[in-house]
Design a protein around this motif. Structure first.
Motif, mmCIF file in Angstrom:
data_model
loop_
_atom_site.group_PDB
_atom_site.id
_atom_site.type_symbol
_atom_site.label_atom_id
_atom_site.label_comp_id
_atom_site.label_asym_id
_atom_site.label_seq_id
_atom_site.Cartn_x
_atom_site.Cartn_y
_atom_site.Cartn_z
ATOM 1 N N LEU A 88 0.877 -1.160 0.000
ATOM 2 C CA LEU A 88 0.000 0.000 0.000
ATOM 3 C C LEU A 88 0.915 1.210 0.000
ATOM 4 O O LEU A 88 1.707 1.400 0.931
ATOM 5 N N LEU A 89 0.858 1.990 -1.069
ATOM 6 C CA LEU A 89 1.692 3.184 -1.197
ATOM 7 C C LEU A 89 0.815 4.392 -0.923
ATOM 8 O O LEU A 89 -0.268 4.522 -1.494
ATOM 9 N N ARG A 90 1.270 5.269 -0.033
ATOM 10 C CA ARG A 90 0.476 6.445 0.325
ATOM 11 C C ARG A 90 1.261 7.707 0.016
ATOM 12 O O ARG A 90 2.367 7.920 0.527
ATOM 13 N N LEU A 91 0.675 8.558 -0.821
ATOM 14 C CA LEU A 91 1.277 9.845 -1.148
ATOM 15 C C LEU A 91 0.903 10.834 -0.049
ATOM 16 O O LEU A 91 -0.121 11.500 -0.097
ATOM 17 N N ASP B 26 6.166 12.582 2.738
ATOM 18 C CA ASP B 26 6.911 11.435 2.233
ATOM 19 C C ASP B 26 5.981 10.429 1.573
ATOM 20 O O ASP B 26 4.761 10.578 1.613
ATOM 21 N N LEU B 27 6.584 9.425 0.969
ATOM 22 C CA LEU B 27 5.847 8.312 0.381
ATOM 23 C C LEU B 27 5.837 7.189 1.402
ATOM 24 O O LEU B 27 6.887 6.621 1.724
ATOM 25 N N GLY B 28 4.677 6.905 1.957
ATOM 26 C CA GLY B 28 4.558 5.845 2.951
ATOM 27 C C GLY B 28 4.274 4.516 2.270
ATOM 28 O O GLY B 28 3.573 4.463 1.258
ATOM 29 N N VAL B 29 4.818 3.446 2.837
ATOM 30 C CA VAL B 29 4.646 2.113 2.266
ATOM 31 C C VAL B 29 4.340 1.122 3.385
ATOM 32 O O VAL B 29 5.007 1.121 4.417
ATOM 33 N N ILE B 30 3.333 0.292 3.145
ATOM 34 C CA ILE B 30 3.038 -0.827 4.044
ATOM 35 C C ILE B 30 3.038 -2.077 3.175
ATOM 36 O O ILE B 30 2.244 -2.196 2.245
ATOM 37 N N TRP B 31 3.988 -2.973 3.462
ATOM 38 C CA TRP B 31 4.091 -4.227 2.725
ATOM 39 C C TRP B 31 3.327 -5.312 3.460
ATOM 40 O O TRP B 31 3.416 -5.422 4.684
ATOM 41 N N THR B 32 2.646 -6.152 2.697
ATOM 42 C CA THR B 32 1.955 -7.313 3.238
ATOM 43 C C THR B 32 2.465 -8.540 2.485
ATOM 44 O O THR B 32 2.545 -8.523 1.260
ATOM 45 N N SER B 33 2.845 -9.551 3.233
ATOM 46 C CA SER B 33 3.327 -10.801 2.638
ATOM 47 C C SER B 33 3.159 -11.901 3.668
ATOM 48 O O SER B 33 2.464 -11.718 4.667
#
Length: 88
Positions: free
Chosen positions: A48-51, A55-62
């Motif tokens: 999930l990339l958030r503008l 900054d550019l926020g990122v939440i990875w799911t795996s």
């Protein structure tokens, strides 16, 4: 569509349209819930990339625990893209 600035250009030198074009070129799709959110699906993970404003926020799911971080807009598009492609 207009062409993107060179890859060594900091994200803060990109227009919002250019940032959105870049995310689309990665294969990310804009969230229906929030226009600042983009979803990028990869075989082993999703992000999930958030503008955000700063900054550019990122939440990875795996299969691993969820991981998040943020990238300042002062970084080059090339550097951010390389980090994103590494995934969680």
């Amino acid at each position: 569509m207009a062409s993107l600035p060179s890859a060594d250009t900091p994200l803060n030198q990109h227009s919002l349209q250019a940032l959105e074009q870049w995310l689309q070129s990665l294969g990310a799709t804009r969230s229906n819930q929030d226009p600042c959110d983009w979803v990028w699906e990869q075989p082993a993970w999703s992000a999930l990339l958030r503008l955000d404003q700063q900054d550019l926020g990122v939440i990875w799911t795996s299969e691993q625990p969820t991981r998040s971080c943020s990238y300042p807009y002062g970084l080059t598009r090339e550097d951010v893209e390389s980090a994103l492609r590494l995934g969680p």
